[in-house]
Enzyme design. Structure first.
Site, mmCIF file in Angstrom:
data_model
loop_
_atom_site.group_PDB
_atom_site.id
_atom_site.type_symbol
_atom_site.label_atom_id
_atom_site.label_comp_id
_atom_site.label_asym_id
_atom_site.label_seq_id
_atom_site.Cartn_x
_atom_site.Cartn_y
_atom_site.Cartn_z
ATOM 1 N N LYS A 82 -18.769 47.446 7.864
ATOM 2 C CA LYS A 82 -17.341 47.680 8.097
ATOM 3 C C LYS A 82 -16.525 47.217 6.909
ATOM 4 O O LYS A 82 -15.557 47.856 6.528
ATOM 5 C CB LYS A 82 -16.878 46.969 9.375
ATOM 6 C CG LYS A 82 -17.410 47.650 10.617
ATOM 7 C CD LYS A 82 -16.707 47.191 11.855
ATOM 8 C CE LYS A 82 -17.219 47.954 13.072
ATOM 9 N NZ LYS A 82 -16.790 47.384 14.319
ATOM 10 N N LYS A 84 -25.786 56.261 12.997
ATOM 11 C CA LYS A 84 -25.537 56.030 14.431
ATOM 12 C C LYS A 84 -24.424 56.957 14.940
ATOM 13 O O LYS A 84 -23.482 57.232 14.202
ATOM 14 C CB LYS A 84 -25.104 54.564 14.572
ATOM 15 C CG LYS A 84 -24.834 54.104 15.965
ATOM 16 C CD LYS A 84 -24.406 52.644 15.982
ATOM 17 C CE LYS A 84 -22.910 52.486 15.743
ATOM 18 N NZ LYS A 84 -22.364 51.183 16.105
ATOM 19 N N LYS A 102 -17.785 57.052 17.330
ATOM 20 C CA LYS A 102 -16.538 57.841 17.429
ATOM 21 C C LYS A 102 -15.655 57.697 16.189
ATOM 22 O O LYS A 102 -14.706 58.437 16.023
ATOM 23 C CB LYS A 102 -15.760 57.437 18.678
ATOM 24 C CG LYS A 102 -15.266 56.008 18.646
ATOM 25 C CD LYS A 102 -15.436 55.356 19.977
ATOM 26 C CE LYS A 102 -15.340 53.853 19.862
ATOM 27 N NZ LYS A 102 -16.058 53.103 20.813
#
Ligand code: TYM
Length: 332
Positions: free
Chosen positions: A114, A196, A199
């Site tokens: 991230k 993965k 969304k």
């Protein structure tokens, strides 16, 4: 009596990955496990590790509550609650930050991923988030934590923090075990099956949302990336697309990947994709129908109130014990 704890972060809508990796497991365990008290929550404090629109956040919290029930969780059997409504989560989160080392936090792959995508304004809580997750689990002395693969490292950290705390201050926490689905602990993107399903990907064709229009769901499966070999078998390295679809099929039909492989060994990709889209649609249709009713129902608030009242009693007792062990405040 054993305890089970798990949660989902209300950032955006839930995907088929969340369903297979987590929600479906919660429901199975609810139906299979005896003598196990279940605590399932909405991890809203975790959502603010990245910027959130407050109206959308509130909506997502309610939406996940409805989805928990729509997917089959029985509020009479499971304590459903919102993390931020029980202050002991944040309190123990801080204690866990004071138990963990910075190096451990910096090694978390989810943080590195991230952080890699963002250069400015990375919130401190994005780094310390696994300490809060450890608190969520340890607060209830969970024995079992059903999660997808991407949370495995956080669970390992939780175990280490529990052991470290117990070693320093005396036996305080149960050391939990992770529980992962047999098939589907990591559902992949339909467009890039090496990643993965998430969304946050730019292309909506790469994920299926539980509340997606069913026609769109069908189309997304039919346009999933595969390969040019034309043979259906499981080989995640060389055939990640087909292997991902086989995994989804197996997970949703409660079959083994081997069984699905042999059922389709002479079939072509189109037949397989058609059958799979039917299975996915058949899974989502009743969930969506129940969701539409639940989302307007006052039942959700009643369930969350009851869940909070029960969970809070246990959480408060635990945090008091932890504070005493640490020598915080005055002796009681
Ligand atoms: P979150 O909200 O990202 O995901 C919720 C659950 O869904 C699983 N999952 C997947 N499983 C299979 N394939 C995928 N593509 C996929 N994507 C998501 C996740 O593994 C997870 O089980 N930190 C957690 C929430 C949390 C938590 C907790 C979980 C906070 N405290 C305590 C368990 C116990 C998270 O961000 O999950």
């Amino acid at each position: 009596m054993k305890r089970l704890v798990s949660g989902i972060k209300p950032t955006g809508q839930l995907t088929l990955g969340n369903y297979i990796g987590a929600l479906r497991q919660f429901v199975k365990l609810q139906d299979e496990l005896e003598d196990t008290e279940m605590f399932i929550f909405i991890a809203d404090l975790h959502a603010i590790t990245t910027p959130q629109d407050k109206t959308k956040l509130r909506k997502n919290i309610r939406s996940i509550t409805a989805l928990y029930i729509a997917c089959g969780l029985d509020p009479n059997r499971v304590h459903l609650f919102i993390q931020s409504e029980i202050p002991a989560h944040a309190m123990l989160g801080y204690v866990m930050e004071s138990t963990a080392y910075i190096g451990e936090m910096e090694r978390m792959t989810q943080f590195k991923d991230k952080k890699g995508k963002q250069t400015e304004g990375i919130r401190t809580s994005l780094l310390t988030y696994p300490a809060l997750m450890a608190a969520d689990i340890l607060l209830y002395d969970a024995d079992i934590v059903p999660i997808g693969d991407d949370q495995k490292q956080h669970l390992e950290l939780t175990r280490n923090l529990a052991l470290r705390f117990n070693h320093t201050y005396g036996d305080t926490f149960v050391v939990p075990d992770g529980f992962y689905p047999k098939a589907g602990a990591r559902i992949k993107s339909l467009q890039d099956p090496t990643r993965k399903m998430d969304k946050s990907h730019d292309n909506p064709k790469s994920y299926i949302l539980l509340l997606d229009d069913l026609k769109a769901v069908s189309n997304k499966i039919k346009s999933a990336v595969t390969d040019s070999e034309g043979k259906i078998y499981y080989d995640p390295v060389n055939k990640p697309g087909i292997s991902n679809l086989l995994t989804i099929y197996a997970a949703l039909s409660d079959k083994t990947i081997k069984d699905v492989e042999s059922a389709y060994k002479d079939a072509n990709y189109q037949t397989f994709k058609n059958d799979l889209s039917e299975i996915v649609v058949r899974t989502l249709e009743p969930i969506q129908a129940r969701y539409e009713k639940l989302i307007k129902d006052d039942l959700l608030d009643r369930v969350l109130d009851e869940g909070r009242a029960h969970a809070e009693r246990i959480a408060n007792r635990k945090i008091s014990k932890v504070y005493q062990r640490l020598g915080l405040g005055r002796k009681r």
